[in-house]
Design a protein around this motif. Structure first.
Motif, short mmCIF file in Angstrom:
data_model
loop_
_atom_site.label_atom_id
_atom_site.label_comp_id
_atom_site.label_asym_id
_atom_site.label_seq_id
_atom_site.Cartn_x
_atom_site.Cartn_y
_atom_site.Cartn_z
N SER A 211 -3.29 3.50 14.83
CA SER A 211 -2.91 4.91 15.02
C SER A 211 -2.53 5.57 13.70
CB SER A 211 -1.70 5.05 15.95
OG SER A 211 -1.78 4.14 17.00
N ASP A 212 -2.41 4.78 12.64
CA ASP A 212 -2.02 5.36 11.35
C ASP A 212 -3.17 6.21 10.80
OD1 ASP A 212 0.12 4.98 9.01
OD2 ASP A 212 -1.88 5.06 8.12
N ALA A 213 -2.81 7.38 10.27
CA ALA A 213 -3.82 8.33 9.79
C ALA A 213 -4.71 7.71 8.71
CB ALA A 213 -3.15 9.58 9.26
N ASN A 214 -4.19 6.74 7.97
CA ASN A 214 -4.97 6.16 6.88
C ASN A 214 -5.48 4.76 7.19
OD1 ASN A 214 -5.27 7.87 4.40
ND2 ASN A 214 -3.12 8.20 4.84
N TYR A 215 -5.53 4.41 8.48
CA TYR A 215 -6.01 3.09 8.87
C TYR A 215 -7.48 2.90 8.48
CZ TYR A 215 -7.16 -0.90 11.86
OH TYR A 215 -7.58 -2.11 12.33
N ASN A 216 -8.24 4.00 8.61
CA ASN A 216 -9.69 3.87 8.37
C ASN A 216 -10.16 4.45 7.05
OD1 ASN A 216 -10.73 2.44 10.59
ND2 ASN A 216 -10.26 4.20 11.90
N THR A 217 -9.23 4.78 6.17
CA THR A 217 -9.67 5.42 4.93
C THR A 217 -9.79 4.43 3.77
OG1 THR A 217 -7.40 6.01 4.34
CG2 THR A 217 -8.66 7.66 5.56
N MET A 218 -9.57 3.15 4.04
CA MET A 218 -9.61 2.16 2.96
C MET A 218 -10.90 1.36 2.97
SD MET A 218 -6.93 -0.96 2.18
CE MET A 218 -5.46 -0.04 1.84
N ASP A 219 -11.43 1.10 1.79
CA ASP A 219 -12.59 0.24 1.62
C ASP A 219 -12.35 -1.09 2.38
OD1 ASP A 219 -14.66 -1.38 0.62
OD2 ASP A 219 -13.48 -1.89 -1.15
N PRO A 220 -13.24 -1.46 3.32
CA PRO A 220 -13.02 -2.64 4.16
C PRO A 220 -12.83 -3.93 3.36
CG PRO A 220 -14.95 -1.40 4.91
CD PRO A 220 -14.48 -0.75 3.65
N GLU A 221 -13.52 -4.05 2.24
CA GLU A 221 -13.36 -5.25 1.41
C GLU A 221 -11.92 -5.36 0.88
OE1 GLU A 221 -15.40 -7.84 0.66
OE2 GLU A 221 -16.54 -6.94 2.32
N LEU A 222 -11.42 -4.22 0.40
CA LEU A 222 -10.06 -4.21 -0.11
C LEU A 222 -9.07 -4.51 1.01
CD1 LEU A 222 -8.03 -3.66 -2.46
CD2 LEU A 222 -7.97 -1.29 -1.68
N LYS A 223 -9.33 -3.89 2.17
CA LYS A 223 -8.43 -4.10 3.31
C LYS A 223 -8.36 -5.58 3.67
CE LYS A 223 -8.05 -1.18 7.03
NZ LYS A 223 -8.51 -0.63 8.32
N LYS A 224 -9.51 -6.22 3.68
CA LYS A 224 -9.57 -7.65 4.01
C LYS A 224 -8.69 -8.46 3.04
CE LYS A 224 -13.93 -8.80 5.01
NZ LYS A 224 -15.26 -9.38 4.61
N MET A 225 -8.82 -8.12 1.75
CA MET A 225 -8.05 -8.84 0.75
C MET A 225 -6.54 -8.58 0.89
SD MET A 225 -8.70 -8.73 -3.32
CE MET A 225 -7.41 -7.58 -3.70
N LEU A 226 -6.19 -7.32 1.11
CA LEU A 226 -4.77 -6.98 1.21
C LEU A 226 -4.13 -7.62 2.45
CD1 LEU A 226 -4.64 -3.22 0.08
CD2 LEU A 226 -4.37 -5.30 -1.28
N ARG A 227 -4.96 -7.77 3.52
CA ARG A 227 -4.41 -8.42 4.73
C ARG A 227 -4.06 -9.88 4.46
NH1 ARG A 227 -8.36 -6.20 9.57
NH2 ARG A 227 -6.99 -4.55 10.31
N LEU A 228 -4.81 -10.51 3.56
CA LEU A 228 -4.47 -11.90 3.21
C LEU A 228 -3.13 -11.98 2.47
CD1 LEU A 228 -7.91 -13.27 1.96
CD2 LEU A 228 -6.76 -13.76 4.13
N ILE A 229 -2.93 -11.01 1.57
CA ILE A 229 -1.68 -11.02 0.80
C ILE A 229 -0.50 -10.57 1.67
CG2 ILE A 229 -0.53 -10.12 -1.28
CD1 ILE A 229 -3.33 -9.50 -2.39
#
Ligand code: HEM
Ligand SMILES: *[C@@H]1O[C@H](CO)[C@@H](O)[C@H](O)[C@H]1NC(C)=O
Ligand SMILES: *[C@@H]1O[C@H](CO)[C@@H](O)[C@H](O)[C@H]1NC(C)=O
Ligand SMILES: *[C@@H]1O[C@H](CO)[C@@H](O)[C@H](O)[C@H]1NC(C)=O
Ligand SMILES: *[C@@H]1O[C@H](CO)[C@@H](O)[C@H](O)[C@H]1NC(C)=O
Ligand SMILES: CC(=O)N[C@H]1CO[C@H](CO)[C@@H](O)[C@@H]1O
Length: 324
Positions: A211-229
């Motif tokens: 539901s966050d306004a910026n949930y879909n505005t991030m490059d998916p590759e970066l998102k994947k990496m940040l989720r690991l950290i």
């Protein structure tokens, strides 16, 4: 002496003063007589701090912003609470992650040893932030001086006016326009996020909350990496962190290249790419580091001069962390 040199003298005198938005005057040679050594002392202090802590420039630049945003740059953020009825500004959750306050106090004591009771903690903080930018590879910014220190920190105000995570471009521009910044300068001052880190807790919504306004505005590759950290429901979201851009210790225009590629870390960083008012400047700064440096420098002077105490307002604190 000819008329021409008298005229030149007048121009010179005028250009040494800086009118404070809604107040008195700062000056470019404020300590020329009372403490000509101050800039050198701050520079030496910063250089030795930097040798032991390469992340100090980021900390000092953010410290400056969080001081200046609340009642102007008056070193109120450096005051420790002296009793329970009056919490210090630093106790505000909005000041989460603020560090290196004590290094300003150390530099101040070095200045006091040479020029007692002459230089404000507020000016030392601005000079330290200026040196931080230079040490990290950014522009050298000439800053007007003569700020005075506050004796009235305001926790409630700090809580109210420091930016929220989801401040959005509109509020951000309105807040910075109060310091006299243009849209170009507002986008440039956000380039401070070319340095430093963000703790996981500040991006969890972007990574996991659909539901966050910026949930879909991030490059998916970066998102994947940040989720690991930054795993969801981790107990360490307050201490684990990600870097704000790949060249986190270098003050360069990489921030804008990142934002352009949808790799901005904080919501406000990504927002700069979706607002038609700010996107042209993101694209230009991504391509023109010199242009970024120039706009950042004038923005820095406006942010650090707006609403400050001058003349006989406020005091010069001897110890930055205490009322004295
Ligand atoms: C107005 C919108 C802004 C928002 C919402 C914002 C928010 C944040 C947040 C949440 C962090 C991460 C803090 C942490 O997790 O430890 C951060 C870091 C940082 N911010 Fe901002 N910021 C804004 C503007 C600015 C400005 C104007 C400056 C400086 C002129 C600045 C300088 C920094 C720096 C240097 C860091 C890295 C700090 C470190 O490594 O300790 N920010 N910001
Ligand atoms: C707390 O400090 C403030 C400002 O110095 C002062 O006005 C107030 O009386 C103090 N309260 C107590 C309980 O000491
Ligand atoms: C994390 O930081 C917030 C302040 O932003 C604090 O309220 C909270 O208690 C902290 N959580 C942990 C687990 O330390
Ligand atoms: C602190 O700021 C709040 C919110 O703006 C304001 O209502 C209050 O009067 C201020 N307190 C002092 C002591 O200036
Ligand atoms: C997710 O984001 C929405 C919108 O910002 C917010 O109202 C909600 O509280 C968030 N949910 C969680 C679990 O944080
Ligand atoms: C986070 C913040 O500073 N918000 C303020 C920005 O300015 C507007 C008015 O233009 C205020 O309403 C916000 O509180």
């Amino acid at each position: 002496m000819g008329l021409r040199s008298i005229f030149g003298g007048i121009i010179l005198v005028l250009s040494l003063w800086f009118k404070v938005e809604g107040g008195g005057w700062l000056s470019y040679d404020f300590y020329e007589k009372t403490c000509p050594q101050v800039e050198g002392i701050v520079r030496a202090g910063l250089q030795s701090l930097h040798l032991s802590d390469r992340t100090s420039p980021a900390a000092l630049l953010r410290l400056m912003f969080h001081d200046c945003q609340v009642q102007g740059c008056d070193a109120s953020i450096l005051l420790d609470s002296n009793n329970l009825t009056m919490p210090s500004e630093i106790a505000s959750p909005k000041n989460f992650g603020i560090r290196n306050r004590e290094s300003i106090s150390i530099i101040k004591s070095m200045v006091e040893a040479v020029c007692p009771q002459q230089v404000s903690c507020a000016d030392i903080l601005i000079l330290a932030a200026r040196e931080a930018v230079v040490i990290a590879g950014g522009p050298w910014i000439q800053v007007p001086l003569g700020r005075r220190d506050s004796m009235s920190p305001n926790y409630t105000l700090a809580n109210a006016v420091l930016p929220t995570l989801n401040i959005g471009v509109d509020h951000m521009l309105r807040n910075f326009s109060k310091t006299g910044m243009s849209i170009e300068e507002s986008v440039a001052i956000m380039g401070a996020h070319t340095l430093g880190i963000t703790h996981c807790k500040n991006i969890l919504d972007r990574l996991y909350n659909s539901s966050d306004a910026n949930y879909n505005t991030m490059d998916p590759e970066l998102k994947k990496m940040l989720r690991l950290i930054c795993p969801l429901r981790s107990s360490t979201a307050n201490i684990s962190f990600v870097i704000n851009d790949p060249t986190t210790r270098v003050f360069d225009n990489q921030y804008y290249i990142n934002v352009m590629k949808r790799r901005g870390i904080l919501s406000i960083d990504s927002d700069l790419l979706s607002d038609p008012r700010t996107v042209p400047f993101v694209l230009r700064f991504a391509d023109d580091q010199g242009g970024f440096f120039r706009a950042f420098s004038s923005a820095f002077v406006k942010l650090s001069s707006s609403g400050v105490l001058t003349g006989d307002q406020g005091v010069i604190r001897r110890i930055c962390s205490a009322m004295n």
